[in-house]
Scaffold this motif. Structure first.
Motif, PDB file in Angstrom:
ATOM      1  N   TYR A 411       0.678  -1.095  -0.008  1.00  0.00           N
ATOM      2  CA  TYR A 411       0.076  -0.044  -0.191  1.00  0.00           C
ATOM      3  C   TYR A 411       1.096   0.906   0.169  1.00  0.00           C
ATOM      4  O   TYR A 411       1.734   1.464   0.661  1.00  0.00           O
ATOM      5  N   ASN A 412       0.722   2.264  -1.068  1.00  0.00           N
ATOM      6  CA  ASN A 412       1.414   3.269  -1.060  1.00  0.00           C
ATOM      7  C   ASN A 412       0.574   4.586  -1.661  1.00  0.00           C
ATOM      8  O   ASN A 412      -0.104   4.495  -2.464  1.00  0.00           O
ATOM      9  N   LYS A 413       0.309   5.477  -0.710  1.00  0.00           N
ATOM     10  CA  LYS A 413      -0.511   6.657  -0.945  1.00  0.00           C
ATOM     11  C   LYS A 413      -0.302   7.819  -0.250  1.00  0.00           C
ATOM     12  O   LYS A 413      -0.158   7.911   0.858  1.00  0.00           O
ATOM     13  N   GLY A 414       0.302   8.905  -0.970  1.00  0.00           N
ATOM     14  CA  GLY A 414       0.893  10.182  -0.362  1.00  0.00           C
ATOM     15  C   GLY A 414       1.836   9.839   0.552  1.00  0.00           C
ATOM     16  O   GLY A 414       3.013   9.537   0.151  1.00  0.00           O
ATOM     17  N   ASP A 415       1.917  10.187   1.813  1.00  0.00           N
ATOM     18  CA  ASP A 415       3.130  10.280   2.676  1.00  0.00           C
ATOM     19  C   ASP A 415       3.076   8.775   3.314  1.00  0.00           C
ATOM     20  O   ASP A 415       4.180   8.923   4.412  1.00  0.00           O
ATOM     21  N   PHE A 416       2.543   7.914   3.223  1.00  0.00           N
ATOM     22  CA  PHE A 416       2.275   6.854   4.216  1.00  0.00           C
ATOM     23  C   PHE A 416       2.452   5.489   3.083  1.00  0.00           C
ATOM     24  O   PHE A 416       1.579   5.405   2.283  1.00  0.00           O
ATOM     25  N   GLY A 417       2.982   4.490   3.539  1.00  0.00           N
ATOM     26  CA  GLY A 417       2.647   3.115   3.087  1.00  0.00           C
ATOM     27  C   GLY A 417       2.979   2.027   3.762  1.00  0.00           C
ATOM     28  O   GLY A 417       3.942   2.257   4.883  1.00  0.00           O
ATOM     29  N   PHE A 418       2.736   0.957   3.298  1.00  0.00           N
ATOM     30  CA  PHE A 418       3.127  -0.384   4.307  1.00  0.00           C
ATOM     31  C   PHE A 418       3.039  -1.488   3.194  1.00  0.00           C
ATOM     32  O   PHE A 418       2.427  -1.579   2.409  1.00  0.00           O
ATOM     33  N   GLU A 419       3.911  -2.585   3.672  1.00  0.00           N
ATOM     34  CA  GLU A 419       4.144  -3.575   2.881  1.00  0.00           C
ATOM     35  C   GLU A 419       4.252  -4.921   3.875  1.00  0.00           C
ATOM     36  O   GLU A 419       4.897  -5.104   4.654  1.00  0.00           O
ATOM     37  N   MET A 420       3.328  -5.972   3.171  1.00  0.00           N
ATOM     38  CA  MET A 420       3.378  -7.382   4.075  1.00  0.00           C
ATOM     39  C   MET A 420       3.770  -8.165   3.347  1.00  0.00           C
ATOM     40  O   MET A 420       3.102  -8.488   1.931  1.00  0.00           O
ATOM     41  N   ALA A 421       4.529  -9.451   3.564  1.00  0.00           N
ATOM     42  CA  ALA A 421       4.528 -10.558   2.897  1.00  0.00           C
ATOM     43  C   ALA A 421       3.428 -11.419   3.038  1.00  0.00           C
ATOM     44  O   ALA A 421       2.575 -11.306   3.754  1.00  0.00           O
ATOM     45  N   GLU A 422       3.361 -12.758   2.243  1.00  0.00           N
ATOM     46  CA  GLU A 422       2.119 -13.423   2.472  1.00  0.00           C
ATOM     47  C   GLU A 422       2.216 -14.177   3.652  1.00  0.00           C
ATOM     48  O   GLU A 422       3.151 -14.175   4.350  1.00  0.00           O
ATOM     49  N   ASN A 423       1.103 -14.439   4.356  1.00  0.00           N
ATOM     50  CA  ASN A 423       0.956 -14.900   5.536  1.00  0.00           C
ATOM     51  C   ASN A 423       1.333 -14.176   6.725  1.00  0.00           C
ATOM     52  O   ASN A 423       1.734 -14.757   7.838  1.00  0.00           O
ATOM     53  N   THR A 424       1.439 -12.960   6.476  1.00  0.00           N
ATOM     54  CA  THR A 424       1.568 -12.028   7.726  1.00  0.00           C
ATOM     55  C   THR A 424       0.325 -12.067   8.587  1.00  0.00           C
ATOM     56  O   THR A 424       0.560 -11.773   9.795  1.00  0.00           O
ATOM     57  N   ILE A 425      -0.802 -12.254   8.222  1.00  0.00           N
ATOM     58  CA  ILE A 425      -2.116 -12.385   8.985  1.00  0.00           C
ATOM     59  C   ILE A 425      -2.610 -13.870   8.869  1.00  0.00           C
ATOM     60  O   ILE A 425      -2.084 -14.728   7.753  1.00  0.00           O
ATOM     61  N   TYR A 426      -3.560 -14.342   9.557  1.00  0.00           N
ATOM     62  CA  TYR A 426      -4.024 -15.683   9.553  1.00  0.00           C
ATOM     63  C   TYR A 426      -5.166 -15.873   8.762  1.00  0.00           C
ATOM     64  O   TYR A 426      -5.390 -17.054   8.597  1.00  0.00           O
ATOM     65  N   GLU A 427      -5.704 -14.985   8.575  1.00  0.00           N
ATOM     66  CA  GLU A 427      -7.143 -15.230   7.885  1.00  0.00           C
ATOM     67  C   GLU A 427      -7.438 -14.097   7.101  1.00  0.00           C
ATOM     68  O   GLU A 427      -6.955 -12.714   7.265  1.00  0.00           O
ATOM     69  N   ASN A 428      -8.255 -13.977   6.081  1.00  0.00           N
ATOM     70  CA  ASN A 428      -8.426 -12.785   5.287  1.00  0.00           C
ATOM     71  C   ASN A 428      -9.149 -11.745   6.066  1.00  0.00           C
ATOM     72  O   ASN A 428      -9.934 -12.032   7.063  1.00  0.00           O
ATOM     73  N   ASP A 429      -8.956 -10.508   6.043  1.00  0.00           N
ATOM     74  CA  ASP A 429      -9.293  -9.409   6.668  1.00  0.00           C
ATOM     75  C   ASP A 429      -9.378  -8.068   6.098  1.00  0.00           C
ATOM     76  O   ASP A 429      -8.859  -7.831   4.892  1.00  0.00           O
ATOM     77  N   TYR A 430      -9.689  -7.241   6.760  1.00  0.00           N
ATOM     78  CA  TYR A 430      -9.338  -5.621   6.326  1.00  0.00           C
ATOM     79  C   TYR A 430      -8.521  -4.871   7.543  1.00  0.00           C
ATOM     80  O   TYR A 430      -8.898  -5.122   8.619  1.00  0.00           O
ATOM     81  N   ILE A 431      -7.734  -3.855   6.789  1.00  0.00           N
ATOM     82  CA  ILE A 431      -6.950  -2.973   7.360  1.00  0.00           C
ATOM     83  C   ILE A 431      -7.588  -1.759   7.748  1.00  0.00           C
ATOM     84  O   ILE A 431      -8.080  -1.289   6.598  1.00  0.00           O
ATOM     85  N   ASP A 432      -7.930  -1.350   9.025  1.00  0.00           N
ATOM     86  CA  ASP A 432      -8.432   0.043   9.437  1.00  0.00           C
ATOM     87  C   ASP A 432      -7.490   0.861   9.428  1.00  0.00           C
ATOM     88  O   ASP A 432      -6.737   0.870  10.320  1.00  0.00           O
ATOM     89  N   LEU A 433      -7.229   1.598   8.299  1.00  0.00           N
ATOM     90  CA  LEU A 433      -6.034   2.865   8.378  1.00  0.00           C
ATOM     91  C   LEU A 433      -6.612   4.068   8.779  1.00  0.00           C
ATOM     92  O   LEU A 433      -7.800   4.522   8.163  1.00  0.00           O
ATOM     93  N   THR A 434      -6.227   4.729   9.998  1.00  0.00           N
ATOM     94  CA  THR A 434      -6.630   6.157  10.413  1.00  0.00           C
ATOM     95  C   THR A 434      -5.351   6.976  10.431  1.00  0.00           C
ATOM     96  O   THR A 434      -4.390   6.517  10.739  1.00  0.00           O
TER      97      THR A 434
END
Length: 608
Positions: A411-434
């Motif tokens: 994820y890259n948008k404006g002044d912030f981003g994050f990167e996750m490899a596969e299997n960083t979380i344990y099930e399909n989900d949503y990230i809440d970014l505030t």
């Protein structure tokens, strides 16, 4: 109880039941026993895979573990046996077989002083929290530290450098690193891939006549429409009694629970169980847990071996929020889709349970230790008709970011981003970014908060967050780092600068921002004074840093670099007083943090 002995006992019970005409009552017993026999036969086969009586004991004392293999710890499984040494440092530690020292690690954190020995049969033994090394190992370590001017080291060695024979004295046990008291942490691994194995599978004897204790069982609703005894909430089978009100003559007793629990909808279970052996505590982990529903195996846990990249999956195996609050690891029967640890297995429907027949069903937990001492708990569940679901769930808000557990994500948008490899979380989900304005003046950027919508679990893997450097701080980029924030507190993350961003490697969800570290670490005299003669055996210094953490230190006694040992538990440095001469000694300590802020401290110490 051995596999053969268990067979004999079952045969004797069967013959007695046949004589007494109790065979109808034996059906349930035999069905459950069949499961036990299957698992015991698996254990028997597993033990046959490993050499028996090849490895000698690493200590002269009996095996009395204060910690067992596979126990759930904070963010990891326990990877070996913690062997008691009588509460004091100095117990001799011996090589358990012929081989060679293949790795030596020294740190003020983690395993402290560690020796790794590779053996010709394809296994590796590991000895942690050592107080000191012995013989040629000690000579090699001291030479390396003085040559490289470092206390910390982590070095792989060639096979012909430090050979050892079975029973050779290699070290003395201690309390270094993150140890909570004097003991020897002992491991056996595959030499090829460092997969760690329960040492008891190699024939080590541990006196144990004590069965595990099942302390509690919890029933969890799967979703909003599941009811347990009419309520959509967790039910504890061993709920504690309420405290007595001193104004009442008698304590108010909890409403008695029906023998049969009524459940509508899908649910899963959790068990809090501990074990003790002769001479050990009663809070050790158990070896095996089986969950059966109507005598059919639904879930199993067995601590035989695991890879270290699996270890954070311990968080997904337990009721994580409850563990954080109470430090009680309830082992959950459900297994999440991205869970990669082989210690547990769901044999049906992911470990979830769902009845639709309005019948009474039998649920049994069977818990055993390595000596096959057994504890069981059976309860009954009656299926009820599930009420129609209410209003449908609201669609995720637009700020929510969908994440598939089995895919990498960037994820890259404006002044912030994050990167996750596969299997960083344990099930399909949503990230809440505030985002939020930094009320703390020490924070130099917007605060970005990441959290999962449907899970309280921390990430399984380290992932990266990156925050653009504000223009006014670009000339100070070497002093910038990513911090996680909690109220007014800040916690430094391993950071670097890349293409105008500060990138942090993080292992939690939460709030992140940029901070600056321009303050050097501090050091103060610990057990000495410049005005009084020093008579002790060890000179100590207290050290601290405001943010990024102490990264390096160099101690000079009378102008000569001198080894100073760092202890992370006490944030202190220690110097052997044998390095001091009679009379006055000049002490100079140079200490720096990970942002290269450096300070020099000087003292004069008079040795009597």
């Amino acid at each position: 109880m051995s596999f053969q002995r268990l067979n004999l006992v079952i045969l004797q019970i069967w013959n007695f039941a046949k004589i007494m005409n109790y065979l109808p009552m034996m059906k349930q017993f035999i069905s459950l026993t069949a499961v036990m026999l299957l698992v015991c036969s698996v254990l028997h086969c597993q033990q046959s895979k490993f050499p028996q009586n090849y490895f000698v004991s690493p200590i002269n004392k009996a095996f009395q573990p204060s910690g067992t293999f596979g126990e759930i710890r904070s963010n990891h499984f326990h990877s070996g046996l913690d062997l008691r040494i009588g509460g004091v440092v100095g117990e001799p530690v011996y090589a358990v077989a012929d081989g060679y020292v293949s790795r030596i690690k020294v740190s003020g954190y983690g395993g402290g002083k560690i020796v790794y020995i590779t053996h010709p049969n394809g296994f590796k033994s590991v000895y942690m929290h050592l107080n000191n090394f012995c013989g040629k190992i000690a000579e090699w370590v001291e030479k390396y530290q003085y040559t490289n001017h470092t206390f910390d080291l982590d070095v792989d060695l060639k096979s012909d450098l430090l050979p050892v024979r079975s029973g050779d004295l290699i070290a003395n046990a201690g309390n270094t690193g993150g140890s909570g008291g004097p003991h020897l942490h002992f491991e056996l691994r595959y030499a090829s891939n460092d997969k760690t194995i329960n040492p008891l599978l190699f024939g080590y004897y541990m006196k144990d006549k004590t069965a595990p204790t099942i302390r509690d069982i919890r029933i969890y609703p799967f979703g909003e429409n599941t009811t347990i005894n009419g309520k959509n909430e967790v039910l504890s089978l061993n709920a504690p009694k309420p405290r007595r009100n001193p104004k009442q003559k008698k304590a108010a007793l909890p409403r008695p629970m029906s023998d049969t629990i009524k459940i509508a909808g899908k649910f899963y279970l959790g068990i809090y169980t501990t074990d003790a052996s002769d001479g050990s505590t009663g809070n050790n982990g158990v070896y095996r847990v089986l969950l059966t529903v109507d005598n059919k195996l639904v879930y199993s846990y067995q601590d035989t071996a695991f890879m270290f990249e699996e270890t954070r999956a311990a968080n997904a195996m337990i009721d994580y929020p409850l563990y954080i609050n109470k430090r009680t690891p309830y082992l959950l029967s459900r297994v999440l889709k991205g869970h990669n640890a082989g210690l547990c297995k769901a044999h049906r429907d992911g470990g979830y349970i769902y009845f639709t027949d309005n019948q009474v069903h039998t649920i049994t937990y069977t818990v055993t230790d390595f000596a096959d001492n057994i504890a069981t708990r059976t309860f009954f569940v009656k299926a009820e008709e599930q009420k129609p679901s209410g209003s449908p769930r609201q669609k995720p808000q637009t700020r929510y970011i969908p994440i598939a557990y089995y895919l990498p994500y960037s994820y890259n948008k404006g002044d912030f981003g994050f990167e996750m490899a596969e299997n960083t979380i344990y099930e399909n989900d949503y990230i809440d970014l505030t985002t939020a304005y930094p009320g703390n003046t020490k924070l130099l950027s917007t605060i970005y908060t990441l959290k999962l919508v449907n899970s309280d679990l921390p990430p399984h893997k380290t992932f990266q967050v990156k925050i653009r450097i504000p223009d006014r701080y670009r000339n100070m980029k070497d002093k910038l780092l990513v911090v996680s924030t909690w109220g007014k507190q800040m916690f430094a993350q391993t950071s670097r600068v890349e293409k105008g961003f500060v990138v942090g490697d993080v292992r939690t969800f939460g709030s992140f921002a940029i901070a600056m570290d321009t303050t050097a670490p501090r050091a103060t005299a610990g057990n000495f004074s410049s005005t009084k003669p020093f008579k002790g055996n060890t000179l100590t210094f207290k050290v601290s840093d405001n943010l990024s953490g102490v990264s390096y230190y160099h101690c000079y006694v009378n102008g000569n670099w001198t080894l100073a040992e760092f202890d992370g538990k006490t944030s202190s440095l220690s110097v052997d007083a044998k390095n001091l001469k009679a009379g006055n000694n000049s002490i100079r300590l140079v200490i720096g943090d990970s942002k290269n802020n450096e300070a020099t401290y000087e003292w004069t110490v008079r040795k009597s």
